[in-house]
Design a protein around this motif. Structure first.
Motif, PDB file in Angstrom:
ATOM      1  N   MET A  68       0.823  -1.210   0.000  1.00 34.08           N
ATOM      2  CA  MET A  68       0.000   0.000   0.000  1.00 34.08           C
ATOM      3  C   MET A  68       0.863   1.269   0.000  1.00 34.08           C
ATOM      4  O   MET A  68       0.390   2.338  -0.405  1.00 34.08           O
ATOM      5  CB  MET A  68      -0.930   0.001   1.209  1.00 34.08           C
ATOM      6  N   ASP A 743     -14.104   5.443   5.002  1.00 34.83           N
ATOM      7  CA  ASP A 743     -13.330   4.937   3.862  1.00 34.83           C
ATOM      8  C   ASP A 743     -11.853   4.797   4.215  1.00 34.83           C
ATOM      9  O   ASP A 743     -11.182   3.827   3.847  1.00 34.83           O
ATOM     10  CB  ASP A 743     -13.485   5.884   2.669  1.00 34.83           C
ATOM     11  N   THR A 744     -11.350   5.777   4.957  1.00 30.09           N
ATOM     12  CA  THR A 744      -9.946   5.722   5.359  1.00 30.09           C
ATOM     13  C   THR A 744      -9.717   4.599   6.364  1.00 30.09           C
ATOM     14  O   THR A 744      -8.696   3.897   6.310  1.00 30.09           O
ATOM     15  CB  THR A 744      -9.515   7.068   5.960  1.00 30.09           C
ATOM     16  N   ARG A 747      -9.011   1.343   4.727  1.00 30.79           N
ATOM     17  CA  ARG A 747      -7.649   1.183   4.220  1.00 30.79           C
ATOM     18  C   ARG A 747      -6.661   0.938   5.370  1.00 30.79           C
ATOM     19  O   ARG A 747      -5.686   0.204   5.210  1.00 30.79           O
ATOM     20  CB  ARG A 747      -7.238   2.407   3.413  1.00 30.79           C
ATOM     21  N   ALA A 750      -7.090  -2.714   6.419  1.00 29.52           N
ATOM     22  CA  ALA A 750      -6.962  -3.703   5.347  1.00 29.52           C
ATOM     23  C   ALA A 750      -5.798  -4.668   5.542  1.00 29.52           C
ATOM     24  O   ALA A 750      -5.933  -5.870   5.251  1.00 29.52           O
ATOM     25  CB  ALA A 750      -6.855  -2.997   3.993  1.00 29.52           C
ATOM     26  N   TRP A 761     -15.232  -2.410   0.999  1.00 29.41           N
ATOM     27  CA  TRP A 761     -14.754  -1.544  -0.074  1.00 29.41           C
ATOM     28  C   TRP A 761     -15.630  -1.722  -1.310  1.00 29.41           C
ATOM     29  O   TRP A 761     -16.046  -0.730  -1.942  1.00 29.41           O
ATOM     30  CB  TRP A 761     -13.309  -1.894  -0.379  1.00 29.41           C
ATOM     31  N   ILE A 770      -9.123  -3.239  -2.520  1.00 25.79           N
ATOM     32  CA  ILE A 770      -8.486  -2.451  -1.468  1.00 25.79           C
ATOM     33  C   ILE A 770      -7.055  -2.935  -1.236  1.00 25.79           C
ATOM     34  O   ILE A 770      -6.195  -2.187  -0.774  1.00 25.79           O
ATOM     35  CB  ILE A 770      -9.310  -2.494  -0.161  1.00 25.79           C
ATOM     36  N   ALA A 773      -5.055  -0.686  -3.130  1.00 30.90           N
ATOM     37  CA  ALA A 773      -5.216   0.736  -2.814  1.00 30.90           C
ATOM     38  C   ALA A 773      -3.978   1.280  -2.116  1.00 30.90           C
ATOM     39  O   ALA A 773      -3.189   0.530  -1.529  1.00 30.90           O
ATOM     40  CB  ALA A 773      -6.452   0.937  -1.936  1.00 30.90           C
ATOM     41  N   TRP A 775      -1.925   3.525   0.725  1.00 32.88           N
ATOM     42  CA  TRP A 775      -2.052   3.926   2.126  1.00 32.88           C
ATOM     43  C   TRP A 775      -2.485   5.393   2.166  1.00 32.88           C
ATOM     44  O   TRP A 775      -2.005   6.203   1.364  1.00 32.88           O
ATOM     45  CB  TRP A 775      -0.721   3.732   2.836  1.00 32.88           C
TER      46      TRP A 775
END
Length: 847
Positions: A68, A743-744, A747, A750, A761, A770, A773, A775
């Motif tokens: 990430m 949403d953050t 991550r 994850a 996600w 994700i 995705a 970081w």
């Protein structure tokens, strides 16, 4: 979104997606910065255990995080698949070691895949397959050609149960590390790798390993054991001489005897003409060859009748054959200083030899030594003529200088480290690629004839090495002259297999062990994770093997692992039944947690097949082990709670370097938190408007803090921050900040709970995986708190707290404090006599 996270459905779905898309396959040609994350590969014993789960979860979090943060990550998996357990299974269960091993690999691989580890399975290897060990044979021959391999007859540690030689490091308290049998001493012709040639490099290289635990570096430093000593000769009463080596020349005036090994020429000559001496020499063959074994066994000696003249004119010393001296260590002869060496003390006490104090740490300076044990500490020299009053180190230098000046000895640097004996008398290992010809001697197997493959048709119906008694496999033509010759029937120590597997993970061409350039693009391993029990064996051998490859020009890397982390063990309470024994104390019968019945009040019992209920005795919390039956099978736990709950539990509570106690309450708590995160995500279906600056600040502080914690492998601290962030989001009012925070949060979690993160996600309509995705970025401006909490006291007692803008003036703080309803009540109408304000911290109102 569903109100409840269906873990088993999500686990299976996303693991399938990752496999189909080859999400975690490393690209050798990527332009991204490379990051090599590796956990010590497992032995395929049957099933994975919770120790595996903890180890691989830690590495997985780091690997996913590194992806990430923009790295090309190599995170492979394989199997340390040779070794005695497979042969033991062959003897006990009548199965072939290969079939047993490969069946176990299939089982354990399926278990690992169910936990969702971000592994590059395309690089999977098993050390028992010819496409691995054939290349190991090629490396062995490269070392042979470079003079790093030799064969000699030597005293070895013989395991009478496993019927094989053990390295010193594989003998624990005088017993074989796998069988537990008392080790014997034997003379055998063995293959050795010249690890001692690299002793200085291995020792000095420890200084560059700043990201290794200090305790591991110290263990290796002590094992290599570089020290300065004196080598010299005693003149004997038969006009001969005996050469000795000592690391304590300062104690030379305290010497009371000389001892030689049972296979020293002096002992052998005496045994040839003296039956009693011959019997004693034979008796010395009992016991192992390790330093620990020599220190713990009873000290026995045989008086040769010879005396040795003291080089500095002190009294002559009797010469003994002793069972605690080995030809392989030093010169095969020592002089004994009983007051300052425990082994010598025990020997002198048994044979009533003088014990003379020559080092003192206090007022006791008289030569008579009547303590119960030898004194081995620091001090000053006493009863040593011209050395009196010197420190130990100064006295060492003085004696060495005098010996060199007079010509009867010289200072020498020596090492505790011994060359690595790699011959093993067993079937399930890498065949040593050497052919023995009566005319040509040792002949390496030609490269085009590699791999030398193990025969499949072997039997284990009698003890010993099946290769040695195979009717055809060992019979070959000499590659040099064509005459009848014999293959070497020994196989390599399995620690050879694990000394280079990390290089083969980085590069695995078919025609050679590895490609130098490709391997160099990944090596060294940036983060290696495994148990501290491998501090000496595996880690030292891997460091040697890498240097040996550099020595022969195949690699430019010296240190294989720049970062090392040794995780704690997973522990569990033990349970037992006490079985009455009329001849002694009750025998303990250990019971598995899965076989317990929980009654009223949590009382545990064991139900017999006949229906009887026997009370259980709770034992200590110990490392999970099959012998104590306190293991927990991960598979039913994953079936019940899902992979993410198990992963989360392994990261929670205990610092990763400490032991983690398994508990049902702990895994249930982890499962509840997984569901809690799912409900939080579900609640964000219709976010509100506007910003929440306090939540934004909390979020960005979490992003930075969790990243730092993962980099430091402080997973429990990262987990704590995620709990705090989750609570802050739950308490926040609907806003755009809250929606972005969710949403953050996905991550951020994850790497730890990847299945939930992927499911949420996708449910929130986000593009891609994700797992791919980035970081979250940090806004540095939000890392600084603009608000502070100020304690308000009345007459020294806390009455309220104020949340105010950081840097508020004293007048503003005083006004806010006096306006507080709690403060007004506490004052009870009194007028404050004094108000003390400490900006940003404290208000104390004195009434």
């Amino acid at each position: 979104m569903a109100n409840r996270f269906n873990a088993l459905k999500a686990d299976a779905h996303w693991q399938g997606v990752w496999d189909e898309r080859r999400t975690f396959a490393a690209d050798d040609h990527s332009a991204k910065p490379k990051s090599y994350v590796l956990e010590m590969f497992p032995y395929p014993s049957g099933k994975i255990h919770m120790g595996h789960v903890r180890n691989y979860t830690m590495g997985d979090v780091l690997a996913r995080y590194r992806r990430m943060t923009g790295h090309e990550v190599l995170h492979p998996m394989g199997w340390d698949a040779f070794g005695m357990p497979a042969e033991n299974a062959a003897m006990e269960k009548g199965v072939h070691p290969g079939n047993w091993t490969r069946a176990n690999i299939a089982t354990m691989k399926a278990q690992l895949k169910r936990l969702g580890f971000a592994l590059d399975w395309s690089r999977e290897l098993a050390t028992c397959e010819p496409d691995y060990y054939g290349h190991e044979q090629a490396l062995f021959l490269e070392f042979y050609k470079a003079g790093l391999v030799y064969r000699k007859e030597s005293a070895v540690n013989w395991d009478p149960v496993d019927m094989t030689v053990l390295a010193n490091e594989q003998v624990i308290d005088g017993r074989g590390w796998r069988s537990g049998a008392l080790v014997e001493k034997r003379k055998l012709s063995q293959w050795f790798l010249k690890i001692t040639q690299f002793a200085d490099e291995l020792l000095d290289g420890l200084g560059s390993l700043e990201h290794w635990p200090a305790k591991v570096r110290l263990m290796q430093e002590n094992w290599i054991g570089r020290s300065r000593g004196l080598q010299f000769r005693f003149a004997l009463s038969n006009d001969g001489s005996v050469e000795v080596f000592t690391t304590r020349p300062d104690t030379i005036y305290g010497a009371s005897f000389v001892a030689v090994a049972a296979d020293h020429p002096i002992a052998q000559a005496l045994a040839a003409e003296n039956p009693d001496a011959a019997a004693f020499v034979e008796r010395c063959k009992q016991g192992g060859t390790t330093a620990a074994e020599l220190e713990t066994q009873e000290k026995l000696g045989f008086d040769t009748g010879l005396t040795a003249a003291h080089p500095l004119g002190a009294v002559d010393l009797p010469v003994y054959i002793a069972n605690f001296v080995l030809m392989e260590y030093g010169t095969g002869a020592v002089f004994g200083v009983p007051a300052h060496d425990q082994r010598d003390f025990e020997f002198a006490t048994k044979y009533r030899l003088p014990i003379r104090r020559v080092v003192a740490d206090g007022d006791r300076t008289d030569p008579t030594f009547d303590d119960d044990a030898a004194y081995i500490g620091a001090g000053v020299l006493v009863n040593s003529r011209e050395l009196d009053g010197m420190s130990v180190e100064d006295a060492k230098r003085a004696v060495i200088a005098r010996a060199e000046e007079a010509g009867w000895g010289e200072g020498t640097t020596v090492y505790r480290l011994r060359d690595w004996g790699v011959s093993r008398q067993r079937y399930w290992g890498t065949p040593i690629p050497i052919i023995h010809c009566a005319a040509c001697g040792e002949v390496p197997v030609p490269r085009e004839q590699l791999p030398v493959v193990l025969p499949e048709d072997v039997s284990f119906d009698v003890p010993g090495n099946p290769l040695d008694r195979h009717p055809t496999w060992k019979h070959v033509a000499c590659p040099s002259c064509g005459a009848d010759a014999l293959r070497d029937t020994d196989t390599l120590d399995t620690f050879a297999d694990s000394s280079w597997y990390f290089i083969r993970f980085a590069s695995a061409p078919e025609d050679k062990p590895f490609d130098k350039a490709v391997a160099a693009s990944w090596l060294p391993v940036g983060q290696y994770i495994g148990g501290v029990e491998h501090a000496i064996l595996h880690l030292l051998y891997a460091r040697f093997w890498t240097r040996a490859l550099r020595h022969v020009g195949m690699l430019d890397v010296a240190e294989p692992f720049t970062g090392l982390f040794t995780q704690g063990m997973v522990t569990h309470e033990t349970y037992r039944l006490d079985i009455p024994d009329h001849d002694g104390p009750p025998a303990a019968l250990w019971v598995s947690p899965s076989d317990l019945t929980v009654g009223e009040g949590g009382v545990l019992s064991f139900e017999t097949p006949e229906g009887a209920s026997i009370p259980i005795i709770r034992g200590r919390v110990e490392k999970m082990s099959k012998s104590k039956k306190n293991t927990v099978d991960p598979e039913p736990i994953v079936d019940q709670y899902g992979a993410d709950a198990v992963r989360w539990f392994m990261l929670s509570d205990s610092p990763p370097e400490r032991d983690l106690e398994w508990s049902e309450n702990g895994i249930e708590g982890s499962w509840r938190f997984v569901q809690r995160m799912w409900r939080l995500v579900d609640a964000e279906a219709q976010p509100g408007d506007g910003a929440d600056v306090a939540l934004d600040r909390k979020l960005h502080q979490a992003i930075a803090g969790i990243a730092a914690d993962i980099e430091a492998l402080s997973f429990n601290k990262a987990v704590a921050k995620l709990y705090e962030l989750t609570s802050a989001i739950e308490k926040a009012a609907p806003s755009t900040s809250r929606a972005q925070a969710v949403d953050t949060l996905l991550r951020l979690v994850a790497p730890m709970v990847p299945h939930l993160a992927e499911e949420a996600w996708a449910a929130r309509g986000k593009a891609g995986l994700i797992s791919d995705a980035a970081w979250p970025d940090v806004d540095p401006a939000l890392l600084v708190d603009d608000e502070v909490t100020i304690a308000v006291q009345v007459n020294g007692k806390l009455r309220d707290t104020l949340v105010m803008v950081k840097g508020a003036t004293k007048d503003m703080i005083e006004a806010a404090a006096l306006a507080s309803e709690k403060v007004v009540r506490a004052l009870e109408g009194k007028t404050p006599r004094k108000v003390i304000v400490v900006p940003d911290r404290l208000v104390n109102i004195v009434a």
